[in-house]
Design a protein around this motif. Sequence first.
Motif, PDB file in Angstrom:
ATOM      1  N   THR A 179       8.968  36.557  -6.165  1.00 15.05           N
ATOM      2  CA  THR A 179       9.206  37.376  -4.978  1.00 15.05           C
ATOM      3  C   THR A 179       9.782  36.508  -3.858  1.00 15.05           C
ATOM      4  O   THR A 179       9.176  35.502  -3.479  1.00 15.05           O
ATOM      5  N   VAL A 193       8.217  34.561   0.141  1.00 11.11           N
ATOM      6  CA  VAL A 193       6.788  34.228   0.064  1.00 11.11           C
ATOM      7  C   VAL A 193       6.697  32.704   0.106  1.00 11.11           C
ATOM      8  O   VAL A 193       7.342  32.029  -0.705  1.00 11.11           O
ATOM      9  N   PHE A 205       3.411  36.149   2.986  1.00 16.36           N
ATOM     10  CA  PHE A 205       4.532  37.000   2.570  1.00 16.36           C
ATOM     11  C   PHE A 205       5.127  37.713   3.792  1.00 16.36           C
ATOM     12  O   PHE A 205       4.427  38.259   4.620  1.00 16.36           O
ATOM     13  N   ASN A 221       7.578  40.130   3.760  1.00 11.66           N
ATOM     14  CA  ASN A 221       7.910  41.551   3.570  1.00 11.66           C
ATOM     15  C   ASN A 221       6.761  42.257   2.863  1.00 11.66           C
ATOM     16  O   ASN A 221       6.345  41.810   1.792  1.00 11.66           O
ATOM     17  N   TRP A 222       6.289  43.339   3.457  1.00  6.06           N
ATOM     18  CA  TRP A 222       5.218  44.120   2.817  1.00  6.06           C
ATOM     19  C   TRP A 222       5.859  44.993   1.742  1.00  6.06           C
ATOM     20  O   TRP A 222       6.733  45.814   2.041  1.00  6.06           O
ATOM     21  N   PRO A 223       5.477  44.835   0.467  1.00  3.96           N
ATOM     22  CA  PRO A 223       6.169  45.577  -0.600  1.00  3.96           C
ATOM     23  C   PRO A 223       5.948  47.090  -0.505  1.00  3.96           C
ATOM     24  O   PRO A 223       4.827  47.532  -0.253  1.00  3.96           O
ATOM     25  N   THR A 261       2.172  46.715  -4.266  1.00  6.20           N
ATOM     26  CA  THR A 261       1.754  45.620  -5.152  1.00  6.20           C
ATOM     27  C   THR A 261       2.628  44.397  -4.896  1.00  6.20           C
ATOM     28  O   THR A 261       3.858  44.508  -4.904  1.00  6.20           O
ATOM     29  N   LEU A 262       1.989  43.260  -4.688  1.00  5.38           N
ATOM     30  CA  LEU A 262       2.736  42.017  -4.473  1.00  5.38           C
ATOM     31  C   LEU A 262       2.652  41.170  -5.737  1.00  5.38           C
ATOM     32  O   LEU A 262       1.564  40.837  -6.197  1.00  5.38           O
ATOM     33  N   GLU A 263       3.812  40.857  -6.292  1.00  8.62           N
ATOM     34  CA  GLU A 263       3.849  40.002  -7.482  1.00  8.62           C
ATOM     35  C   GLU A 263       4.113  38.566  -7.075  1.00  8.62           C
ATOM     36  O   GLU A 263       5.053  38.297  -6.318  1.00  8.62           O
ATOM     37  N   LEU A 264       3.275  37.658  -7.563  1.00 10.72           N
ATOM     38  CA  LEU A 264       3.452  36.241  -7.298  1.00 10.72           C
ATOM     39  C   LEU A 264       3.672  35.521  -8.626  1.00 10.72           C
ATOM     40  O   LEU A 264       2.896  35.699  -9.570  1.00 10.72           O
ATOM     41  N   LEU A 307      -2.293  45.495  -2.721  1.00 10.73           N
ATOM     42  CA  LEU A 307      -2.527  45.400  -1.270  1.00 10.73           C
ATOM     43  C   LEU A 307      -3.224  46.664  -0.779  1.00 10.73           C
ATOM     44  O   LEU A 307      -3.010  47.753  -1.336  1.00 10.73           O
TER      45      LEU A 307
END
Length: 392
Positions: free
Chosen positions: A306, A309, A324, A326-328, A332-335, A370
């Motif tokens: 992403t 980040v 991060f 930008n709030w997705p 869901t935030l993928e790392l 999130l």
Amino acid sequence: WYWQKEKREPYVKFMEANYPPGFSYEDFGPLFTAEFFDPNQWADILKASGAKYVVLTSKHHEGFTLWGSKYSWNWNAVDVGPKRDLVAELATSVRSRTDLHFGLYHSLFEWFNPLFLEDATNAFKTRKFPTSKSLPELYEIVTKYQPEIIWSDGNGNAPDTYWNSTGFLAWLYNDSPVRDTVVTNDRWGVGSICTHGGFYTCSDRYNPGHLLPHKWENCMTIDKRSWGYRRNAQLDDYLTTEDLVKQLVETVSCGGNLLMNIGPTHDGRIAVVFEERLRQMGAWLQVNGEAIYGTKPWRAQNDTVTPEVWYTFSPKEGRVNAIFLNWPVSGTLELGEPQAKLGETQVKLIGYKELLKWVALGEKGMAIALPQLTPKQLPCQWGWTLQLTNIN
């Protein structure tokens, strides 16, 4: 410089149209009045910004000193203009009202000083200017104001031997009143920048985006086009708070410090737009400071899956911080970087009470759910921090 040396047309025309014939640069001296300068107010704004140190330009390339220097007769703030020792006043306020470390910027060379120009003509084989002006001033500000940072600049294309930089620095680190606490940069003569110094600045607005082996600083401006105050600046010329948070996060992730420049006005004010930016940075740091202060770079600086980040590491807590920007939209935030451990790894959003749910993505990487928050419930407006504990 643009007006008198480079004679750039817009600047020459502006001076002709708005100032009397024969008006010289020296005539600006009495117009620098600082009648609204309130060092206590400045100190309070600086404290509110969340900054840990401040660097005041004690003298720039035109040679005017903001203290009553013995070596700058009739070209200093005590004799001309404000008739005040601005360095002493700000140092006192910063030290009595804040925990900030107080530093001073000082330009080695001076654009139009006849002694410097004479030395330059002699290919710096003579040293009239450093021995009678620059070096005495440096010893004077250190002894008088005891700054904890000396931010040197303006080598004038002369080598460090011309400036006797090593002689001054040996005194500074061994015998000066600040020998135990002082920190210096890397601008001490041709060839020293990015090579020799306490911390490296490398160039103005330096932000490499990758880890450096030596401590460094990103020294940049809120007004994209100027280090000073521009009366004709447009709103677009100022970096937004989002821009500034991004600069801070990128810089700290890569092991740097951020030195953010504001240009005060001739009458001594910090313009409201600068004050707002500083206070907003402070508000962001009130929430996310744990991911910035006292951190070290992690094994990865930014995420591989992403974009936008950035990682920092809190050594005391053994915690990885993923900031991060930008709030997705998906929630869901993928790392791609962290290696999570089932049943052990915990994920927390700073400013939100409950732990977050996550799933591992193969050997490396994780997807984090999130919380669904209204704008009022968000911990802050720009850039958010996940704290990851028990990560491989």
